[in-house]
Scaffold this motif. Sequence first.
Motif, mmCIF file in Angstrom:
data_model
loop_
_atom_site.group_PDB
_atom_site.id
_atom_site.type_symbol
_atom_site.label_atom_id
_atom_site.label_comp_id
_atom_site.label_asym_id
_atom_site.label_seq_id
_atom_site.Cartn_x
_atom_site.Cartn_y
_atom_site.Cartn_z
ATOM 1 N N HIS A 134 32.818 42.017 17.872
ATOM 2 C CA HIS A 134 32.715 41.806 19.322
ATOM 3 C C HIS A 134 32.016 42.944 20.044
ATOM 4 O O HIS A 134 31.664 42.806 21.217
ATOM 5 C CB HIS A 134 34.082 41.550 19.978
ATOM 6 C CG HIS A 134 34.856 40.431 19.394
ATOM 7 N ND1 HIS A 134 34.460 39.110 19.516
ATOM 8 C CD2 HIS A 134 36.009 40.423 18.679
ATOM 9 C CE1 HIS A 134 35.345 38.339 18.901
ATOM 10 N NE2 HIS A 134 36.281 39.104 18.383
ATOM 11 N N VAL B 217 25.527 41.366 18.923
ATOM 12 C CA VAL B 217 26.984 41.402 18.852
ATOM 13 C C VAL B 217 27.408 41.515 17.392
ATOM 14 O O VAL B 217 26.853 40.841 16.515
ATOM 15 C CB VAL B 217 27.615 40.155 19.509
ATOM 16 C CG1 VAL B 217 27.166 38.874 18.814
ATOM 17 C CG2 VAL B 217 29.126 40.254 19.517
ATOM 18 N N SER C 169 31.954 48.555 23.494
ATOM 19 C CA SER C 169 33.065 47.713 23.053
ATOM 20 C C SER C 169 33.550 46.854 24.214
ATOM 21 O O SER C 169 33.317 47.193 25.384
ATOM 22 C CB SER C 169 34.210 48.593 22.540
ATOM 23 O OG SER C 169 34.798 49.295 23.623
ATOM 24 N N PRO C 170 34.244 45.744 23.939
ATOM 25 C CA PRO C 170 34.802 44.937 25.025
ATOM 26 C C PRO C 170 35.703 45.751 25.953
ATOM 27 O O PRO C 170 35.737 45.495 27.167
ATOM 28 C CB PRO C 170 35.589 43.853 24.284
ATOM 29 C CG PRO C 170 34.878 43.710 22.971
ATOM 30 C CD PRO C 170 34.452 45.105 22.619
ATOM 31 N N THR D 209 34.885 39.244 25.918
ATOM 32 C CA THR D 209 33.893 38.967 24.890
ATOM 33 C C THR D 209 33.107 37.727 25.304
ATOM 34 O O THR D 209 33.165 37.289 26.446
ATOM 35 C CB THR D 209 34.560 38.740 23.522
ATOM 36 O OG1 THR D 209 35.414 37.581 23.606
ATOM 37 C CG2 THR D 209 35.394 39.945 23.112
ATOM 38 N N GLY E 187 31.746 38.835 28.466
ATOM 39 C CA GLY E 187 31.407 40.187 28.047
ATOM 40 C C GLY E 187 29.904 40.422 28.061
ATOM 41 O O GLY E 187 29.440 41.486 28.488
#
Length: 210
Positions: free
Chosen positions: A11, A43, A82-83, A120, A124
């Motif tokens: 993710h 991703v 990162s998320p 995400t 995201g």
Amino acid sequence: MHAHFPPPRPHDLLWVSDWQAFEPDGALPSWAEAAQRRGCPLVVRRARTASDALLPVGLRGEARSERLAGVLRRSAVRVCASPETLVRRELTQPGAAPILAALRRLAPRLDRSGLQWGPTGGLGFALATGWPVLHPASDIDLVVRAPRPLTASQASLLQDACLDAACRVDLQIDTGHGGFAFAEWTRNGGRVLLKTDTGPRMTDAPWEAP
């Protein structure tokens, strides 16, 4: 890859310094070439690679059907997001307001779980890039990092938060060695389809490493 980057996880979004380092699974369609010209991030996905120097990644375009899997040389990673780093970002674009409002209502409840989490999917991606991929009926795609089994209070908090959301929430639990849908876990009494680097498998013990 630069030494200060932590190892990318599923993710995470990656911006690259050299598109020659991306090896797609198949021919590069025209939408993918356009995404590369716009500096689209890749991703990280779940898969095995032939070498530790490679990362399993996917490229996406603006349409839901525009997806392309491949691998990326780690040395070409320029930026990693990162998320978890996208939670507080703002976004101004048509169609995004209802989704962002729902995310803002969810955030304090998810924070109370004590677990790391973040947006995400399309949400995201939009927060990271500003691309207009959201619409009022979009889902809220979230990942919760849970390296240990959820406690009863954490599970209850997550379930209540999802049920009270103003739109559909697709919540994925990342155990560290696999990921599964939280809704499936609660609906089936703990039995889930666990997505791992070696493929999906049904299990009653998603936190047990294979």
